[in-house]
Design a protein around this motif. Structure first.
Motif, PDB file in Angstrom:
ATOM      1  N   GLU A 167     -54.345 -35.197 -82.736  1.00  0.00           N
ATOM      2  CA  GLU A 167     -55.608 -34.493 -82.170  1.00  0.00           C
ATOM      3  C   GLU A 167     -55.801 -33.283 -82.344  1.00  0.00           C
ATOM      4  O   GLU A 167     -56.950 -32.649 -81.457  1.00  0.00           O
ATOM      5  CB  GLU A 167     -55.726 -35.008 -80.532  1.00  0.00           C
ATOM      6  N   GLY A 168     -54.950 -32.468 -82.927  1.00  0.00           N
ATOM      7  CA  GLY A 168     -55.116 -31.135 -82.916  1.00  0.00           C
ATOM      8  C   GLY A 168     -54.623 -30.221 -81.826  1.00  0.00           C
ATOM      9  O   GLY A 168     -54.810 -29.053 -82.029  1.00  0.00           O
ATOM     10  N   LYS A 169     -53.900 -31.055 -80.943  1.00  0.00           N
ATOM     11  CA  LYS A 169     -53.471 -29.962 -79.674  1.00  0.00           C
ATOM     12  C   LYS A 169     -52.266 -29.267 -79.884  1.00  0.00           C
ATOM     13  O   LYS A 169     -52.085 -28.318 -79.227  1.00  0.00           O
ATOM     14  CB  LYS A 169     -53.307 -31.161 -78.514  1.00  0.00           C
ATOM     15  N   TYR A 170     -51.582 -29.595 -80.869  1.00  0.00           N
ATOM     16  CA  TYR A 170     -50.441 -28.868 -81.462  1.00  0.00           C
ATOM     17  C   TYR A 170     -50.627 -28.570 -82.950  1.00  0.00           C
ATOM     18  O   TYR A 170     -50.887 -29.539 -83.531  1.00  0.00           O
ATOM     19  CB  TYR A 170     -49.105 -29.479 -81.184  1.00  0.00           C
ATOM     20  N   PRO A 171     -50.474 -27.493 -83.372  1.00  0.00           N
ATOM     21  CA  PRO A 171     -50.646 -27.270 -84.728  1.00  0.00           C
ATOM     22  C   PRO A 171     -49.469 -27.686 -85.839  1.00  0.00           C
ATOM     23  O   PRO A 171     -48.546 -27.698 -85.256  1.00  0.00           O
ATOM     24  CB  PRO A 171     -50.834 -25.486 -85.024  1.00  0.00           C
ATOM     25  N   TYR A 172     -49.640 -28.124 -86.906  1.00  0.00           N
ATOM     26  CA  TYR A 172     -48.746 -28.492 -87.983  1.00  0.00           C
ATOM     27  C   TYR A 172     -49.193 -28.257 -89.288  1.00  0.00           C
ATOM     28  O   TYR A 172     -50.483 -28.700 -89.508  1.00  0.00           O
ATOM     29  CB  TYR A 172     -48.093 -29.914 -87.605  1.00  0.00           C
ATOM     30  N   PRO A 173     -48.319 -27.755 -90.127  1.00  0.00           N
ATOM     31  CA  PRO A 173     -48.940 -27.756 -91.512  1.00  0.00           C
ATOM     32  C   PRO A 173     -49.526 -29.162 -92.219  1.00  0.00           C
ATOM     33  O   PRO A 173     -48.686 -29.967 -91.587  1.00  0.00           O
ATOM     34  CB  PRO A 173     -47.741 -27.252 -92.314  1.00  0.00           C
ATOM     35  N   LEU A 174     -50.378 -28.978 -93.014  1.00  0.00           N
ATOM     36  CA  LEU A 174     -50.964 -30.246 -93.448  1.00  0.00           C
ATOM     37  C   LEU A 174     -50.840 -30.283 -95.031  1.00  0.00           C
ATOM     38  O   LEU A 174     -50.887 -29.099 -95.612  1.00  0.00           O
ATOM     39  CB  LEU A 174     -52.218 -30.598 -92.861  1.00  0.00           C
ATOM     40  N   PRO A 175     -50.694 -31.441 -95.782  1.00  0.00           N
ATOM     41  CA  PRO A 175     -50.726 -32.710 -95.225  1.00  0.00           C
ATOM     42  C   PRO A 175     -49.186 -33.094 -94.545  1.00  0.00           C
ATOM     43  O   PRO A 175     -48.241 -32.391 -95.074  1.00  0.00           O
ATOM     44  CB  PRO A 175     -51.101 -33.931 -96.165  1.00  0.00           C
ATOM     45  N   VAL A 176     -49.045 -33.935 -93.636  1.00  0.00           N
ATOM     46  CA  VAL A 176     -47.760 -34.227 -93.164  1.00  0.00           C
ATOM     47  C   VAL A 176     -47.506 -35.688 -92.899  1.00  0.00           C
ATOM     48  O   VAL A 176     -48.465 -36.352 -92.585  1.00  0.00           O
ATOM     49  CB  VAL A 176     -47.461 -33.229 -91.970  1.00  0.00           C
ATOM     50  N   VAL A 177     -46.354 -36.179 -93.163  1.00  0.00           N
ATOM     51  CA  VAL A 177     -46.183 -37.643 -92.639  1.00  0.00           C
ATOM     52  C   VAL A 177     -45.419 -37.566 -91.278  1.00  0.00           C
ATOM     53  O   VAL A 177     -44.503 -37.043 -91.229  1.00  0.00           O
ATOM     54  CB  VAL A 177     -45.014 -38.237 -93.518  1.00  0.00           C
ATOM     55  N   LEU A 178     -46.282 -38.222 -90.590  1.00  0.00           N
ATOM     56  CA  LEU A 178     -45.756 -38.145 -89.213  1.00  0.00           C
ATOM     57  C   LEU A 178     -44.630 -39.276 -88.722  1.00  0.00           C
ATOM     58  O   LEU A 178     -44.114 -39.939 -89.812  1.00  0.00           O
ATOM     59  CB  LEU A 178     -46.960 -38.317 -88.154  1.00  0.00           C
ATOM     60  N   GLY A 179     -44.335 -39.355 -87.416  1.00  0.00           N
ATOM     61  CA  GLY A 179     -43.160 -40.370 -86.979  1.00  0.00           C
ATOM     62  C   GLY A 179     -41.832 -39.692 -86.983  1.00  0.00           C
ATOM     63  O   GLY A 179     -41.437 -38.695 -87.750  1.00  0.00           O
ATOM     64  N   HIS A 180     -41.312 -39.694 -85.906  1.00  0.00           N
ATOM     65  CA  HIS A 180     -40.053 -39.025 -85.562  1.00  0.00           C
ATOM     66  C   HIS A 180     -39.105 -39.844 -84.717  1.00  0.00           C
ATOM     67  O   HIS A 180     -37.925 -39.539 -84.276  1.00  0.00           O
ATOM     68  CB  HIS A 180     -40.299 -37.791 -84.598  1.00  0.00           C
ATOM     69  N   GLU A 181     -39.471 -41.139 -84.296  1.00  0.00           N
ATOM     70  CA  GLU A 181     -38.452 -42.002 -83.488  1.00  0.00           C
ATOM     71  C   GLU A 181     -37.969 -43.252 -84.320  1.00  0.00           C
ATOM     72  O   GLU A 181     -38.982 -44.139 -84.638  1.00  0.00           O
ATOM     73  CB  GLU A 181     -39.361 -42.389 -82.179  1.00  0.00           C
TER      74      GLU A 181
END
Length: 362
Positions: free
Chosen positions: A48-62
């Motif tokens: 949702e863009g509420k926290y910035p992160y470099p793009l493109p990125v593969v999400l998921g962390h759990e």
């Protein structure tokens, strides 16, 4: 190696399913075949863009999976090992690691140097790795200090939940706040992390555990996880209700929503000497205001990063608790999906009706 992954191309924006390239393990890295990954609300903040992160990125962390290959300096892992990955990757040599706070590690040396090929790429261009894991992909390439070996009799779909939600929620209660037997606890928000905090309070021996949410079905689920009382914040003033139930306020409150107003409520429902622990990710730029004179009553507000974990110790213990019937992970699962259903899963998460959905890989 090529594999399927869910890539965030723009923010705000959906995840795009496509092929990426995963490099071979460097000397300190392990290649993990992803078996299961939880659909966590934290990723939604970035979508949702509420926290910035470099793009493109593969999400998921759990996530949890099986080791496929290891680098030549890796110790403690071998192909075939079952593992849980963790975003709290540690370097083992910074001040935080050496003083027993690896969850705050400065991450020295856990990323590849700029001169090295990227761990993830697409058409020859780098794809960013999310929180040292990127588990919305068929394979993960992680530093060896970003995973822990677990018992092979632990179901990997349930083990994935330990990778973030359980460690964050239960850890905030047990490690960060240090809840003691008989103390009163309130948990605001009954999603995956909030329900884990509830279970942590029960395991710690809290005398009264109050669950607060705006969705009736989640409050029903909270009772199953050990809540002694429930409050529907859509119907009553949650702070006033907590004060009435406890004759003045709780000793510990936990915010598991990621909303500034909920954090303020957590502080307001404390009794003198109480502590509010903020677990949720409050969006960048939002402020939490507290009444200054309340500090004269020795009320405290504090943050918690991934449950102040020492995941190499904590996660195997949560596995043992689950297998001994002391930690309920089965009831946390609202449903399972394939990677192609990831955007629909996040749409459901936005509605607030689900606890945890799990992506299962073939």
């Amino acid at each position: 190696m090529q594999c399927k992954a869910a890539v965030l191309e723009s923010a705000p924006g959906p995840l795009v399913i496509g092929e990426i390239d995963v490099d071979s393990p460097a000397p300190d890295e392990i290649l993990v075949r992803t078996v299961a990954a939880g659909v966590c609300h934290s990723d939604l903040h970035f979508m949702e863009g509420k926290y910035p992160y470099p793009l493109p990125v593969v999400l998921g962390h759990e996530s949890a999976g099986v080791v496929e290959a290891v680098g030549d300096r890796v110790t403690g892992f071998a192909p075939g090992d079952h593992v849980i990955t963790c975003l709290s990757v540690f370097c083992g040599r910074c001040d935080y690691c050496l003083s027993g706070r690896p969850q705050l590690c400065s991450k020295e040396g856990v990323l590849r140097p700029a001169s090295a090929p990227p761990r993830l790429s697409r058409d020859g261009q780098p794809v960013h790795q999310f929180l040292f894991t990127s588990s919305f992909a068929e394979y993960m390439l992680v530093h060896q200090h970003g995973a822990v070996k677990i018992r092979e009799d632990m179901p990997l779909d349930k083990a994935a939940l330990i990778g973030c939600g359980v460690t964050t929620g239960a850890g905030a209660v047990i490690n960060t706040a240090g809840v003691r037997p008989g103390e009163t606890v309130a948990v605001v928000g009954c999603g995956g992390i909030g329900l884990s905090a509830l279970q942590g309070a029960v395991i710690a021996g809290a005398g009264r555990v109050i669950a607060i949410d705006r969705v009736a079905s989640k409050l029903d689920l909270a009772r199953r996880f050990g809540a002694t009382d429930v409050i529907n914040a859509a119907e009553v003033d949650a702070v006033a209700a907590v004060r009435e139930l406890t004759a003045g306020g709780v000793e510990h409150s936990f915010e598991a929503v990621g909303v500034a107003s909920a954090a303020q409520q957590c502080f307001d429902m404390l009794r003198p000497g109480g502590t509010a622990t903020i677990i949720g990710m409050i969006p960048v730029g939002e402020k939490v205001e507290i009444d200054g004179p309340s500090l004269l009553q020795e009320k405290r507000i504090q943050g918690s990063t991934m449950g102040s974990n020492r995941f190499r110790v904590d996660m195997p213990r949560y596995v043992d608790m689950y297998l001994a019937g002391k930690l309920d992970l089965d009831s946390m699962v609202s449903g399972t999906i394939g990677l192609e259903g990831i955007n629909e899963a996040y749409d459901e998460l936005k509605l607030g009706e689900v606890a945890r959905q799990i992506v299962l890989f073939d």
